[in-house]
Design a protein around this motif. Structure first.
Motif, PDB file in Angstrom:
ATOM      1  N   VAL A   1     -55.642 -45.315 -30.574  1.00 35.87           N
ATOM      2  CA  VAL A   1     -54.853 -44.904 -31.736  1.00 35.87           C
ATOM      3  C   VAL A   1     -54.695 -43.388 -31.752  1.00 35.87           C
ATOM      4  CG1 VAL A   1     -55.549 -46.888 -33.138  1.00 35.87           C
ATOM      5  CG2 VAL A   1     -56.937 -44.799 -33.188  1.00 35.87           C
ATOM      6  N   SER A   2     -53.664 -42.949 -32.414  1.00 28.52           N
ATOM      7  CA  SER A   2     -53.395 -41.511 -32.502  1.00 28.52           C
ATOM      8  C   SER A   2     -54.560 -40.782 -33.170  1.00 28.52           C
ATOM      9  CB  SER A   2     -52.117 -41.271 -33.309  1.00 28.52           C
ATOM     10  OG  SER A   2     -51.012 -41.915 -32.699  1.00 28.52           O
TER      11      SER A   2
ATOM     12  N   GLU B   1     -66.124 -45.415 -38.498  1.00 24.80           N
ATOM     13  CA  GLU B   1     -65.796 -46.200 -39.692  1.00 24.80           C
ATOM     14  C   GLU B   1     -64.299 -46.189 -39.968  1.00 24.80           C
ATOM     15  OE1 GLU B   1     -67.576 -48.222 -41.677  1.00 24.80           O
ATOM     16  OE2 GLU B   1     -69.194 -47.997 -40.222  1.00 24.80           O
ATOM     17  N   GLU B   2     -63.644 -45.073 -39.679  1.00 19.07           N
ATOM     18  CA  GLU B   2     -62.190 -45.011 -39.855  1.00 19.07           C
ATOM     19  C   GLU B   2     -61.487 -45.918 -38.854  1.00 19.07           C
ATOM     20  OE1 GLU B   2     -61.001 -40.647 -41.268  1.00 19.07           O
ATOM     21  OE2 GLU B   2     -62.397 -40.582 -39.577  1.00 19.07           O
ATOM     22  N   ALA B   3     -61.972 -45.928 -37.608  1.00 19.64           N
ATOM     23  CA  ALA B   3     -61.391 -46.809 -36.599  1.00 19.64           C
ATOM     24  C   ALA B   3     -61.604 -48.271 -36.971  1.00 19.64           C
ATOM     25  CB  ALA B   3     -62.003 -46.511 -35.238  1.00 19.64           C
ATOM     26  N   LYS B   4     -62.800 -48.579 -37.442  1.00 20.66           N
ATOM     27  CA  LYS B   4     -63.088 -49.950 -37.870  1.00 20.66           C
ATOM     28  C   LYS B   4     -62.109 -50.399 -38.960  1.00 20.66           C
ATOM     29  CE  LYS B   4     -67.385 -50.628 -38.984  1.00 20.66           C
ATOM     30  NZ  LYS B   4     -67.953 -51.264 -37.806  1.00 20.66           N
ATOM     31  N   SER B   5     -61.863 -49.505 -39.912  1.00 19.09           N
ATOM     32  CA  SER B   5     -60.930 -49.822 -40.995  1.00 19.09           C
ATOM     33  C   SER B   5     -59.524 -50.082 -40.468  1.00 19.09           C
ATOM     34  CB  SER B   5     -60.904 -48.685 -42.019  1.00 19.09           C
ATOM     35  OG  SER B   5     -62.149 -48.562 -42.670  1.00 19.09           O
ATOM     36  N   MET B   6     -59.109 -49.310 -39.466  1.00 17.29           N
ATOM     37  CA  MET B   6     -57.780 -49.516 -38.887  1.00 17.29           C
ATOM     38  C   MET B   6     -57.670 -50.907 -38.271  1.00 17.29           C
ATOM     39  SD  MET B   6     -56.883 -45.822 -37.153  1.00 17.29           S
ATOM     40  CE  MET B   6     -55.155 -46.253 -36.919  1.00 17.29           C
TER      41      MET B   6
ATOM     42  N   THR C   1     -69.146 -43.965 -29.347  1.00 19.72           N
ATOM     43  CA  THR C   1     -68.097 -44.979 -29.241  1.00 19.72           C
ATOM     44  C   THR C   1     -67.353 -44.852 -27.918  1.00 19.72           C
ATOM     45  OG1 THR C   1     -66.805 -43.432 -30.566  1.00 19.72           O
ATOM     46  CG2 THR C   1     -67.751 -45.313 -31.707  1.00 19.72           C
ATOM     47  N   GLY C   2     -67.031 -43.622 -27.532  1.00 18.66           N
ATOM     48  CA  GLY C   2     -66.381 -43.399 -26.244  1.00 18.66           C
ATOM     49  C   GLY C   2     -67.325 -43.634 -25.084  1.00 18.66           C
TER      50      GLY C   2
ATOM     51  N   ALA D   1     -58.311 -49.365 -31.604  1.00 14.10           N
ATOM     52  CA  ALA D   1     -58.903 -48.475 -32.591  1.00 14.10           C
ATOM     53  C   ALA D   1     -60.163 -47.850 -31.995  1.00 14.10           C
ATOM     54  CB  ALA D   1     -59.249 -49.249 -33.858  1.00 14.10           C
ATOM     55  N   LEU D   2     -60.207 -46.524 -31.984  1.00  5.37           N
ATOM     56  CA  LEU D   2     -61.364 -45.806 -31.467  1.00  5.37           C
ATOM     57  C   LEU D   2     -61.630 -44.595 -32.344  1.00  5.37           C
ATOM     58  CD1 LEU D   2     -63.522 -45.089 -29.297  1.00  5.37           C
ATOM     59  CD2 LEU D   2     -61.708 -43.869 -28.062  1.00  5.37           C
ATOM     60  N   GLY D   3     -62.861 -44.485 -32.818  1.00  2.00           N
ATOM     61  CA  GLY D   3     -63.278 -43.310 -33.584  1.00  2.00           C
ATOM     62  C   GLY D   3     -64.231 -42.487 -32.751  1.00  2.00           C
TER      63      GLY D   3
END
Length: 435
Positions: free
Chosen positions: A256-257, A265-270, A206-207, A198-200
């Motif tokens: 992730v796609s 936060e979206e990546a964390k949720s995934m 983050t990157g 998971a990466l946002g």
């Protein structure tokens, strides 16, 4: 609380645009405590952990102050402000030459105007008696300017790759220790239609953490920092190769796609909803995997972590990407400077074990986790930090605001395949050379 880089926009705070207004406690949101030890000197101390938003921090601070006053006969005059109020007030007080004797600061670029304006006093004399050895390797360096130390870090966040042990067990996977093993884990997950990481990267820092770890493992602990401080070059072959490794991971469907359009936060949720097997983040997220009762216990029981692996057989896995949070400064113009230094040293020594045990804060000082009643993951992280050989401060925090913006934009372009590793390095070098 600030997590990572909330200070990078503050580089010009002392540029002379402020009018000195003096010290005031009239703000209705500010809390002022006068801990009146009888006699002796009085040390003014200002911090940014109000009771309402940081209850445990606030309580621990007050306990440390009470103990110090009782043991040393020195009174602490305490002022407490919220985070944003604190940043505004410390700027005003600095411009008016009315800083508190002891206060809180951040590392790297935030320090520059205070050091250049002779507002903070060097603290190296405090460190000579063994205090220096109490800090995790690399933390003090973030508060150094021109070979002198201007802050004592209190908090620390280091970056790990967290993983879902249930998913790993289902496919007979183990936490990788080498990049080759990491590639195989990713390949196996993809073969079984499980999104690996998971990466946002819409947030871009983050990157940057992925790039930084590749740079560290390929080029060593100093290659990136040297490129930023201009004792080296961003076109160093190790940094080009690190950028190439990032794109190799993208090409191998490691993330992730749609990762470049997702927020962190979206990546964390995934990851927390078990839609991805791994997630890289700093230790400020430890409560989500240990003590946060809003997170299902089954998930918390299934989270493990691993250090970033070696790459091409190279790299020190005990070298971390991360950064200290706030630290303590002592004012250069303090009338009670020796007492202020005495209090700052006492505070740092007392804060470590209390903060982690009672507030879940990873301290910047070395703490024996085995002697504390802590979740196992906290104990493991503290053991890691005791063995740490280096801490590389987040790249964008090391940079000036303008170069940091260029860096973050280039990170997203690199992950998106819009530029080559060579162009990534060259454009960094141009931005750094032009500053």
């Amino acid at each position: 609380m600030l997590k990572r880089k909330a200070v990078t926009s503050f580089f010009m705070l002392l540029a002379g645009v402020l009018i000195a207004t003096g010290c005031s406690n009239t703000n209705e949101d500010a809390a002022v405590d006068d801990n009146g030890a009888e006699g002796g000197a009085t040390v003014e101390f200002m911090h940014l952990w109000p009771q309402g938003s940081s209850a445990e921090h606030y309580r621990i601070v007050n306990e440390i102050i009470a103990d110090f006053e009782e043991e040393h006969g020195i009174s602490i005059d305490l002022q407490v402000l919220s985070n944003e109020q604190y940043k505004d007030q410390i700027t005003v007080l600095s411009a008016a030459n009315e800083l508190p004797d002891v206060g809180m600061t951040w590392a790297a670029g935030y320090l520059d105007p205070f050091v250049e304006g002779n507002k903070f006093t060097p603290l190296d004399d405090m460190l000579e008696g063994g205090l220096r050895d109490e800090f995790v390797a690399g933390t003090l360096e973030a508060y150094e300017k021109d070979g002198q130390t201007y802050g004592l870090p209190l908090e620390l966040n280091t970056v790990y790759v967290y993983y879902n042990k249930a998913i790993f067990d289902e496919y007979n996977l183990e936490a990788p220790t080498t990049y080759e093993e990491f590639e195989q884990v990713i390949a196996t997950l993809n073969e079984n239609n499980v999104q690996p990481i998971a990466l946002g990267n819409r947030d871009r820092w983050t990157g940057s953490m992925w790039f930084m770890y590749f740079a560290d493992r390929i080029g060593g602990t100093d290659v990136l920092t040297n490129a930023i401080n201009r004792s080296g070059s961003f076109e160093d072959p190790a940094l080009v190769e690190a950028a190439a490794k990032v794109q190799e991971m993208v090409d191998n469907d490691s993330f992730v796609s749609g990762f470049n359009g997702l927020a962190d936060e979206e990546a964390k949720s995934m990851f927390m909803n078990e839609q991805a097997a791994m997630y890289m983040i700093a230790t400020w997220d430890l409560p989500n995997y240990t003590t946060n009762e809003d997170v299902p216990q089954e998930f918390r029981d299934n989270v493990g972590y691993f250090k970033f692996p070696t790459v091409n057989g190279a790299g020190d896995v005990n070298s971390f990407v991360g950064g200290p949070g706030v630290g303590l400064f002592v004012a250069e113009d303090s009338d009670v400077q020796e007492e202020a230094k005495q209090f700052a040293a006492y505070f740092v020594e007392e804060w470590g074990s209390r903060a982690v045990a009672e507030a879940g804060v990873i301290p910047a000082t070395i703490v024996d986790g085995e002697g504390l009643d802590l979740p196992e993951m906290y104990v493991e992280v503290l053991e890691d930090l005791n063995d740490a050989t280096n801490l590389t401060l987040y790249a964008d925090v090391q940079m000036t605001a303008a170069v940091a913006q260029t860096h973050l934009d280039l990170i997203q372009s690199l992950f998106g395949g819009e530029i080559t590793p060579e162009e990534f390095a060259r454009q960094h070098e141009e931005a750094l050379s032009a500053q």
